[in-house]
Motif scaffolding. Structure first.
Motif, PDB file in Angstrom:
ATOM      1  N   HIS A  45       0.863  -0.977  -0.105  1.00 13.86           N
ATOM      2  CA  HIS A  45       0.450  -0.083   0.085  1.00 13.86           C
ATOM      3  C   HIS A  45       0.875   1.446  -0.245  1.00 13.86           C
ATOM      4  CE1 HIS A  45      -0.324   0.848   4.503  1.00 13.86           C
ATOM      5  NE2 HIS A  45       0.962   0.491   4.676  1.00 13.86           N
ATOM      6  N   VAL A  67      -6.780   1.060   1.258  1.00 10.78           N
ATOM      7  CA  VAL A  67      -7.321  -0.209   1.427  1.00 10.78           C
ATOM      8  C   VAL A  67      -8.309  -1.353   1.859  1.00 10.78           C
ATOM      9  CG1 VAL A  67      -5.025  -1.160  -0.049  1.00 10.78           C
ATOM     10  CG2 VAL A  67      -5.210  -1.658   2.999  1.00 10.78           C
ATOM     11  N   LYS A  72      -7.298  -4.055  -2.885  1.00 10.74           N
ATOM     12  CA  LYS A  72      -7.158  -2.842  -2.714  1.00 10.74           C
ATOM     13  C   LYS A  72      -8.060  -3.017  -4.791  1.00 10.74           C
ATOM     14  CE  LYS A  72      -3.878   0.065  -5.725  1.00 10.74           C
ATOM     15  NZ  LYS A  72      -2.602  -0.150  -6.092  1.00 10.74           N
ATOM     16  N   ALA A  92       0.064  -4.524   3.709  1.00 12.15           N
ATOM     17  CA  ALA A  92      -0.557  -3.350   4.548  1.00 12.15           C
ATOM     18  C   ALA A  92       0.435  -2.579   5.333  1.00 12.15           C
ATOM     19  CB  ALA A  92      -2.121  -3.520   4.103  1.00 12.15           C
TER      20      ALA A  92
END
Ligand code: 5GP
Length: 237
Positions: free
Chosen positions: A68, A83, A182, A189
């Motif tokens: 991310h 996300v 995502k 993440a």
């Protein structure tokens, strides 16, 4: 660009931005352990963790892992893709330490022949209980396909990180990953830092991670600084 606060967790605060698809993550100096029951602050912890995390995300991206991470917006703040977090804490384990040695007859320091991947339900209310695939799917936290992909990404990340950290003089007994969705795709993440990894100095065996705080093992800021010196030496120039 940074707008109102969306959420404040135990060590990081999330802010909205002008772009609904992007968020700012601020790494704070606050520390908690044992489901938030133990609390403290450590000078420059947010700075070191943000910089260590940035470097590791950049390195993983180069190795083909989607994350991310987008960019840094300040020394302690990271721009990331917004996300949908999968509520599973994914813990690759290489050397037995922590909860696995308390719950099972496995001695601390046992080197696993192949990495053990533990999945925990991310929930303070339930104290992060261990999951299996059927429970995760029954609760609706992920699909079987997503779990298979998450496991495979976690093992690949583990492989890359063990080698990378070895070259910096660390053993990596275990660490915690979080993944997000995502545009229908699973990406790495959260963060990878001294707060989320067990890092042992290769020559002394000393903890250089949050266990220092959990078990009152010494000066946390000093240890995190030493980890930062090895992983992000450029910030000390
Ligand atoms: P354990 O299951 O032994 O408590 O933790 C295993 C590894 O995952 C350790 O490296 C620990 O730092 C990390 N970990 C597990 N759960 C959490 C959590 O809720 N927060 C953080 N920061 N790390 C965690």
């Amino acid at each position: 660009m940074k707008k109102e606060q969306l959420y404040s967790g135990k060590a990081k605060t999330i802010y909205k931005t002008d772009d609904p698809k992007k968020l700012v993550v601020e790494f704070r100096d606050s520390l908690t352990a044992f489901d938030g029951k133990k609390k403290s602050e450590a000078a420059r912890k947010g700075y070191y963790n943000a910089q260590i995390s940035r470097k590791i995300f950049e390195m993983l991206e180069k190795e083909g892992i989607k994350t991310h991470y987008i960019d840094m917006v300040s020394d302690t703040e990271m721009l990331v893709d917004a996300v949908e977090i999968v509520l599973i804490e994914v813990i690759p384990r290489n050397i037995a330490a922590g909860s696995i040695t308390r719950k099972y007859p496995i001695k601390e320091g046992t080197v696993f022949k192949k990495p053990v991947v533990v999945l925990d339900y991310k929930s303070d209310e339930y104290s992060d209980p261990m999951l299996n695939e059927d429970i995760a799917v029954a609760m609706g936290v992920a699909t079987y396909e997503e779990i298979a992909q998450i496991r495979s990404m976690a093992l690949k990340i583990n492989d890359i990180l063990v080698k990378y950290l070895d070259s910096k003089g660390f053993l990596l007994p275990d660490f915690k990953l979080e993944f997000g969705r995502k545009d229908g795709e699973i990406v790495l993440a959260d963060e990878i830092s001294c707060d989320t990894c067990r890092l042992w100095d290769k020559s002394t065996g000393q903890s250089m991670d949050k266990d220092i705080f959990r078990f009152d093992k010494g000066d946390l800021s000093k240890a995190y600084e030493e980890v930062a010196r090895r992983i992000v030496p450029e910030i000390f120039k």
